[in-house]
Design a protein around this motif. Sequence first.
Motif, PDB file in Angstrom:
ATOM      1  N   LEU A  40       0.830  -1.137  -0.031  1.00  0.00           N
ATOM      2  CA  LEU A  40       0.014   0.011  -0.193  1.00  0.00           C
ATOM      3  C   LEU A  40       0.845   1.251  -0.011  1.00  0.00           C
ATOM      4  CD1 LEU A  40      -2.737  -1.094   2.772  1.00  0.00           C
ATOM      5  CD2 LEU A  40      -3.173  -0.852   0.086  1.00  0.00           C
ATOM      6  N   ALA A  41       1.783   1.187   0.887  1.00  0.00           N
ATOM      7  CA  ALA A  41       2.805   2.455   0.881  1.00  0.00           C
ATOM      8  C   ALA A  41       3.622   2.511  -0.472  1.00  0.00           C
ATOM      9  CB  ALA A  41       3.690   2.143   2.032  1.00  0.00           C
ATOM     10  N   TYR A  42       3.960   1.382  -1.050  1.00  0.00           N
ATOM     11  CA  TYR A  42       4.731   1.676  -2.468  1.00  0.00           C
ATOM     12  C   TYR A  42       3.867   2.038  -3.528  1.00  0.00           C
ATOM     13  CZ  TYR A  42       9.084  -0.630  -0.687  1.00  0.00           C
ATOM     14  OH  TYR A  42      10.415  -0.774   0.111  1.00  0.00           O
ATOM     15  N   GLU A  43       2.448   1.597  -3.524  1.00  0.00           N
ATOM     16  CA  GLU A  43       1.575   1.980  -4.422  1.00  0.00           C
ATOM     17  C   GLU A  43       1.512   3.603  -4.400  1.00  0.00           C
ATOM     18  OE1 GLU A  43      -2.576   0.657  -6.499  1.00  0.00           O
ATOM     19  OE2 GLU A  43      -1.866   0.136  -4.213  1.00  0.00           O
ATOM     20  N   LYS A  44       1.305   4.002  -3.144  1.00  0.00           N
ATOM     21  CA  LYS A  44       0.876   5.592  -3.025  1.00  0.00           C
ATOM     22  C   LYS A  44       2.117   6.418  -3.484  1.00  0.00           C
ATOM     23  CE  LYS A  44      -2.378   4.857   0.893  1.00  0.00           C
ATOM     24  NZ  LYS A  44      -2.637   5.272   2.261  1.00  0.00           N
ATOM     25  N   ALA A  45       3.306   5.836  -3.050  1.00  0.00           N
ATOM     26  CA  ALA A  45       4.602   6.553  -3.500  1.00  0.00           C
ATOM     27  C   ALA A  45       4.869   6.662  -4.960  1.00  0.00           C
ATOM     28  CB  ALA A  45       5.813   5.857  -2.700  1.00  0.00           C
ATOM     29  N   ALA A  46       4.494   5.555  -5.562  1.00  0.00           N
ATOM     30  CA  ALA A  46       4.747   5.239  -6.809  1.00  0.00           C
ATOM     31  C   ALA A  46       3.989   6.409  -7.735  1.00  0.00           C
ATOM     32  CB  ALA A  46       4.494   3.719  -7.524  1.00  0.00           C
ATOM     33  N   ASN A  47       2.669   6.406  -7.481  1.00  0.00           N
ATOM     34  CA  ASN A  47       1.653   7.304  -7.960  1.00  0.00           C
ATOM     35  C   ASN A  47       2.100   8.595  -7.850  1.00  0.00           C
ATOM     36  OD1 ASN A  47       0.181   5.295  -9.175  1.00  0.00           O
ATOM     37  ND2 ASN A  47      -1.115   4.938  -7.400  1.00  0.00           N
ATOM     38  N   ALA A  48       2.684   9.020  -6.611  1.00  0.00           N
ATOM     39  CA  ALA A  48       2.922  10.427  -6.100  1.00  0.00           C
ATOM     40  C   ALA A  48       4.148  10.587  -7.128  1.00  0.00           C
ATOM     41  CB  ALA A  48       3.338  10.535  -4.687  1.00  0.00           C
ATOM     42  N   PHE A  49       5.166   9.774  -7.111  1.00  0.00           N
ATOM     43  CA  PHE A  49       6.226  10.302  -7.874  1.00  0.00           C
ATOM     44  C   PHE A  49       6.107  10.241  -9.355  1.00  0.00           C
ATOM     45  CE2 PHE A  49       8.999   8.112  -4.630  1.00  0.00           C
ATOM     46  CZ  PHE A  49       9.534   9.336  -4.144  1.00  0.00           C
ATOM     47  N   ARG A  50       5.151   9.337 -10.000  1.00  0.00           N
ATOM     48  CA  ARG A  50       4.654   9.553 -11.402  1.00  0.00           C
ATOM     49  C   ARG A  50       4.085  10.987 -11.723  1.00  0.00           C
ATOM     50  NH1 ARG A  50       1.201   4.589 -13.707  1.00  0.00           N
ATOM     51  NH2 ARG A  50       0.117   5.181 -12.057  1.00  0.00           N
ATOM     52  N   SER A  51       3.211  11.171 -10.853  1.00  0.00           N
ATOM     53  CA  SER A  51       2.547  12.485 -10.960  1.00  0.00           C
ATOM     54  C   SER A  51       3.501  13.760 -10.880  1.00  0.00           C
ATOM     55  CB  SER A  51       1.602  12.815  -9.718  1.00  0.00           C
ATOM     56  OG  SER A  51       0.322  11.600  -9.730  1.00  0.00           O
ATOM     57  N   ALA A  52       4.634  13.658 -10.207  1.00  0.00           N
ATOM     58  CA  ALA A  52       5.519  14.662 -10.189  1.00  0.00           C
ATOM     59  C   ALA A  52       6.668  14.543 -11.171  1.00  0.00           C
ATOM     60  CB  ALA A  52       6.246  14.700  -8.918  1.00  0.00           C
ATOM     61  N   LYS A  53       6.463  13.317 -12.212  1.00  0.00           N
ATOM     62  CA  LYS A  53       7.180  13.143 -13.083  1.00  0.00           C
ATOM     63  C   LYS A  53       8.806  12.831 -12.787  1.00  0.00           C
ATOM     64  CE  LYS A  53       4.652  15.641 -16.633  1.00  0.00           C
ATOM     65  NZ  LYS A  53       4.686  16.522 -17.741  1.00  0.00           N
ATOM     66  N   ILE A  54       8.679  12.279 -11.594  1.00  0.00           N
ATOM     67  CA  ILE A  54      10.223  11.866 -11.010  1.00  0.00           C
ATOM     68  C   ILE A  54      10.029  10.321 -11.112  1.00  0.00           C
ATOM     69  CG2 ILE A  54      11.732  11.756  -8.813  1.00  0.00           C
ATOM     70  CD1 ILE A  54      10.111  13.840  -7.643  1.00  0.00           C
ATOM     71  N   TYR A  55      10.689   9.765 -12.381  1.00  0.00           N
ATOM     72  CA  TYR A  55      10.345   8.462 -12.932  1.00  0.00           C
ATOM     73  C   TYR A  55      11.381   7.685 -12.502  1.00  0.00           C
ATOM     74  CZ  TYR A  55       7.502  11.102 -16.377  1.00  0.00           C
ATOM     75  OH  TYR A  55       6.627  12.090 -16.978  1.00  0.00           O
ATOM     76  N   ASP A  56      12.463   8.041 -12.163  1.00  0.00           N
ATOM     77  CA  ASP A  56      13.519   7.132 -11.484  1.00  0.00           C
ATOM     78  C   ASP A  56      13.019   6.544 -10.120  1.00  0.00           C
ATOM     79  OD1 ASP A  56      13.972   9.461 -10.350  1.00  0.00           O
ATOM     80  OD2 ASP A  56      16.121   9.404 -10.153  1.00  0.00           O
ATOM     81  N   SER A  57      12.451   7.466  -9.336  1.00  0.00           N
ATOM     82  CA  SER A  57      11.828   6.919  -8.062  1.00  0.00           C
ATOM     83  C   SER A  57      10.721   6.414  -8.170  1.00  0.00           C
ATOM     84  CB  SER A  57      11.642   8.298  -7.010  1.00  0.00           C
ATOM     85  OG  SER A  57      12.863   8.863  -6.838  1.00  0.00           O
ATOM     86  N   ALA A  58       9.657   6.736  -9.066  1.00  0.00           N
ATOM     87  CA  ALA A  58       8.504   5.666  -9.500  1.00  0.00           C
ATOM     88  C   ALA A  58       8.953   4.532  -9.898  1.00  0.00           C
ATOM     89  CB  ALA A  58       7.924   6.716 -10.631  1.00  0.00           C
ATOM     90  N   LYS A  59       9.751   4.184 -10.817  1.00  0.00           N
ATOM     91  CA  LYS A  59      10.349   2.877 -11.173  1.00  0.00           C
ATOM     92  C   LYS A  59      10.645   2.218  -9.899  1.00  0.00           C
ATOM     93  CE  LYS A  59      14.263   2.217 -12.952  1.00  0.00           C
ATOM     94  NZ  LYS A  59      15.457   1.728 -14.050  1.00  0.00           N
ATOM     95  N   TYR A  60      11.473   2.666  -9.076  1.00  0.00           N
ATOM     96  CA  TYR A  60      11.842   2.027  -8.070  1.00  0.00           C
ATOM     97  C   TYR A  60      10.702   1.432  -7.041  1.00  0.00           C
ATOM     98  CZ  TYR A  60      13.376   1.096  -3.339  1.00  0.00           C
ATOM     99  OH  TYR A  60      14.005   0.519  -1.870  1.00  0.00           O
ATOM    100  N   CYS A  61       9.780   2.302  -7.028  1.00  0.00           N
ATOM    101  CA  CYS A  61       8.730   2.134  -6.044  1.00  0.00           C
ATOM    102  C   CYS A  61       7.361   0.887  -6.626  1.00  0.00           C
ATOM    103  CB  CYS A  61       7.729   3.213  -5.754  1.00  0.00           C
ATOM    104  SG  CYS A  61       8.646   4.195  -4.639  1.00  0.00           S
ATOM    105  N   PHE A  62       7.493   1.037  -8.249  1.00  0.00           N
ATOM    106  CA  PHE A  62       6.854   0.214  -8.734  1.00  0.00           C
ATOM    107  C   PHE A  62       7.640  -1.495  -8.852  1.00  0.00           C
ATOM    108  CE2 PHE A  62       4.529   3.320 -11.049  1.00  0.00           C
ATOM    109  CZ  PHE A  62       3.369   3.034 -10.835  1.00  0.00           C
ATOM    110  N   LEU A  63       8.954  -1.175  -8.758  1.00  0.00           N
ATOM    111  CA  LEU A  63       9.331  -2.714  -8.850  1.00  0.00           C
ATOM    112  C   LEU A  63       9.522  -3.185  -7.368  1.00  0.00           C
ATOM    113  CD1 LEU A  63      12.962  -1.778 -10.550  1.00  0.00           C
ATOM    114  CD2 LEU A  63      11.064  -3.517 -11.412  1.00  0.00           C
ATOM    115  N   ARG A  64       9.530  -2.442  -6.370  1.00  0.00           N
ATOM    116  CA  ARG A  64       9.210  -2.763  -4.816  1.00  0.00           C
ATOM    117  C   ARG A  64       7.738  -3.231  -4.734  1.00  0.00           C
ATOM    118  NH1 ARG A  64      13.322  -4.484  -1.986  1.00  0.00           N
ATOM    119  NH2 ARG A  64      12.287  -4.090  -0.217  1.00  0.00           N
ATOM    120  N   LEU A  65       6.709  -2.738  -5.396  1.00  0.00           N
ATOM    121  CA  LEU A  65       5.425  -2.817  -5.211  1.00  0.00           C
ATOM    122  C   LEU A  65       5.380  -4.442  -5.859  1.00  0.00           C
ATOM    123  CD1 LEU A  65       2.404  -2.534  -4.669  1.00  0.00           C
ATOM    124  CD2 LEU A  65       2.397  -1.101  -6.789  1.00  0.00           C
ATOM    125  N   SER A  66       6.001  -4.435  -6.994  1.00  0.00           N
ATOM    126  CA  SER A  66       5.693  -5.861  -7.591  1.00  0.00           C
ATOM    127  C   SER A  66       6.276  -6.901  -6.723  1.00  0.00           C
ATOM    128  CB  SER A  66       6.496  -5.891  -8.971  1.00  0.00           C
ATOM    129  OG  SER A  66       6.313  -6.998  -9.626  1.00  0.00           O
TER     130      SER A  66
END
Length: 330
Positions: A40-66
């Motif tokens: 749940l935490a990684y999903e929220k983090a990934a979506n927040a980073f994606r909205s801010a267009k911080i794609y490297d952090s978003a990628k990390y969070c999506f990988l951790r979510l997976s």
Amino acid sequence: MSDKLKSNKKLEGETFMKEGDKLSKTNIFRWKADWDSAALAYEKAANAFRSAKIYDSAKYCFLRLSLCQKHMDVYYLAAKSMENASAMAKELKETQECANLLLESCKLYRTNGNSFQAADTMTKAAKLLEDIDLNQTIKLLTDACELFELDDKDHFSGDTFKQTISMLLKHKKYTEAVDLMILQNRVFVKLEQNHDLHKSCLSVITISLATDDIVASKKYYEQFLDYPSFIHSQEGTTAQELITAFDNHDVDGVKKIVSRHIFNFLDNQVAKIAKNLSISKDSLNPTINSTAPQHQYSNNNNTTTTTTNNTNNYNNNNPTGQQDDDEDVL
């Protein structure tokens, strides 16, 4: 997005990412990771980073979510998260990484039994690699086609087969293209798509004749007679006439046959080959370098039938051993 909102999203992402990292790791007070809460935490983090267009952090969070979702045994969601991580890699212009993550997603889909999604992600990865590694691209596309066929998802396979065959022909992989057409014929038979079956059979014979392998084209024609509707179709009649014209060195006959409107309904790459199909008046010179199929899929099962001695038969008919230089006709 305003700078203030982007900053807020970044802060939100960092907060949830730290929480996810904490929950997904063990320590002396926590002997077991809390994968549900971490997800749940990684999903929220990934979506927040994606909205801010911080794609490297978003990628990390999506990988951790997976990873969290895999530990939770929800492989479909894990595959979707891996796909999202791949999308972030694409935004970062990391083409190879993007393709690799798509292939990881494909494995997760297959683990969950979602063959359609697996083949679809495999096709996406192949498109990314076309300009990087053609051989891997062809292998991925071919595997995707076989995945549809083996997992009995034939009604989803049409576009992938078409794309793969066109790519093979575009890059002059004629043997592989013919093999795949033979495989697709089984799909057409199961789906009772006789019109598409007839076009595929004519395409196979056209390519075989373009490689100056009359022996192979005759064997294919004999195989295709196992399809009752083919011999009575316009494509079946055209194929027979074309083989006869080649066998008789009938230059004008070939030219007249390939000018028929029927060839316009074949794959664009096959239509181009057909329009340039010709034989010299002195001897049979191939339109393209001979890459006649050495094996093909059987019509009735998954075994392969070996086609041998095609080159020897051609050499016996062409004792001069003269090499042809008409490759650039296409």
